[in-house]
Design a protein around this motif. Structure first.
Motif, PDB file in Angstrom:
ATOM      1  N   CYS A  71       1.968   1.026   0.991  1.00 30.09           N
ATOM      2  CA  CYS A  71       1.165   1.498   2.128  1.00 30.09           C
ATOM      3  C   CYS A  71       1.950   2.550   2.915  1.00 30.09           C
ATOM      4  CB  CYS A  71       0.799   0.319   3.036  1.00 30.09           C
ATOM      5  SG  CYS A  71      -0.082   0.860   4.528  1.00 30.09           S
ATOM      6  N   CYS A 116      -5.410   1.083   9.669  1.00 31.78           N
ATOM      7  CA  CYS A 116      -5.637   1.288   8.232  1.00 31.78           C
ATOM      8  C   CYS A 116      -6.504   2.520   8.002  1.00 31.78           C
ATOM      9  CB  CYS A 116      -6.320   0.060   7.650  1.00 31.78           C
ATOM     10  SG  CYS A 116      -6.813   0.261   5.941  1.00 31.78           S
ATOM     11  N   LYS A 117      -6.111   3.350   7.017  1.00 29.40           N
ATOM     12  CA  LYS A 117      -6.848   4.594   6.714  1.00 29.40           C
ATOM     13  C   LYS A 117      -7.828   4.418   5.555  1.00 29.40           C
ATOM     14  CE  LYS A 117      -4.101   6.726   9.629  1.00 29.40           C
ATOM     15  NZ  LYS A 117      -4.421   6.468  11.017  1.00 29.40           N
ATOM     16  N   CYS A 133      -7.351   4.006   2.378  1.00 29.27           N
ATOM     17  CA  CYS A 133      -7.036   4.784   1.174  1.00 29.27           C
ATOM     18  C   CYS A 133      -7.031   3.894  -0.074  1.00 29.27           C
ATOM     19  CB  CYS A 133      -5.676   5.466   1.331  1.00 29.27           C
ATOM     20  SG  CYS A 133      -4.308   4.294   1.480  1.00 29.27           S
ATOM     21  N   TYR A 134      -6.859   2.584   0.107  1.00 35.79           N
ATOM     22  CA  TYR A 134      -6.898   1.565  -0.952  1.00 35.79           C
ATOM     23  C   TYR A 134      -5.784   1.676  -1.994  1.00 35.79           C
ATOM     24  CZ  TYR A 134     -11.404   0.765   1.235  1.00 35.79           C
ATOM     25  OH  TYR A 134     -12.389   0.534   2.165  1.00 35.79           O
ATOM     26  N   CYS A 178      -3.007   0.215  -1.605  1.00 37.09           N
ATOM     27  CA  CYS A 178      -2.486  -1.152  -1.662  1.00 37.09           C
ATOM     28  C   CYS A 178      -3.320  -2.025  -2.605  1.00 37.09           C
ATOM     29  CB  CYS A 178      -2.426  -1.757  -0.266  1.00 37.09           C
ATOM     30  SG  CYS A 178      -4.007  -1.716   0.604  1.00 37.09           S
TER      31      CYS A 178
HETATM   32  S1  SF4 Z   1      -5.877   0.875   2.580  1.00 35.10           S
HETATM   33 FE1  SF4 Z   1      -3.962  -0.220   2.263  1.00 35.10          FE
HETATM   34  S2  SF4 Z   1      -2.452   1.377   1.736  1.00 35.10           S
HETATM   35 FE2  SF4 Z   1      -4.203   2.413   2.694  1.00 35.10          FE
HETATM   36  S3  SF4 Z   1      -3.650   2.506   4.884  1.00 35.10           S
HETATM   37 FE3  SF4 Z   1      -4.906   0.664   4.594  1.00 35.10          FE
HETATM   38  S4  SF4 Z   1      -3.391  -0.954   4.309  1.00 35.10           S
HETATM   39 FE4  SF4 Z   1      -2.315   0.983   3.951  1.00 35.10          FE
END
Ligand code: SF4
Length: 138
Positions: free
Chosen positions: A36, A71-72, A74-75, A77
């Motif tokens: 992340c 959290c952005k 972006c997935y 993780c």
């Molecule tokens: S989706 Fe996951 S990797 Fe992306 S910002 Fe959110 S927690 Fe972090």
């Protein structure tokens, strides 16, 4: 120490975060936190009562989205999670055994977050530390 059951954290993420973790199939290698880009502003590792793949229910350390508002989505993780425990909330785990089985079979064929990634030294250390916190600390 009063430690909560995994279901409490699961429900909190389900209500407040874009992602949710089905903790009984989380291995505790912290792969999600490592990848992340904003891990320090989103994730914490917390103690909870949970089994490891259905074995021995006890206090273990597991990732928790303490600040989901950062959290952005972006997935990355989710892609890095080796067991399928971490999913977008709308695709949360319905059949844990099948998810774990399928994710394990897929692991050798994943290009970016496959076996080599999972068995990196830092993840192996986190796995030990998070599953047997009474024995290991790094
Ligand atoms: S989706 Fe996951 S990797 Fe992306 S910002 Fe959110 S927690 Fe972090």
């Amino acid at each position: 120490m009063n430690v909560m059951d995994w279901k409490e954290y699961h429900e909190r993420m389900k209500e407040e975060a874009p992602l949710v973790i089905h903790y009984p199939i989380c291995g505790g290698g912290d792969e999600c936190i490592y990848v992340c880009p904003f891990s320090d502003r989103i994730w914490e590792v917390v103690p909870m009562k949970v089994s490891l793949f259905g074995v021995r229910y006890k206090v273990r350390l597991r990732p928790f989205m303490a600040y989901p508002e950062n959290c952005k989505r972006c997935y990355i993780c989710v892609q890095a999670c080796p067991t399928g425990a971490l999913q977008p909330v709308e695709k949360s785990v319905k059949h844990p055994a099948i998810t774990l089985f399928y994710s394990t079979l897929r692991l050798p064929f994943k290009k970016r977050y496959g076996l080599r990634f999972v068995f990196r030294k830092e993840h192996a250390e986190r796995f030990k530390c998070n599953n047997w916190p009474e024995r290991y600390s790094f």
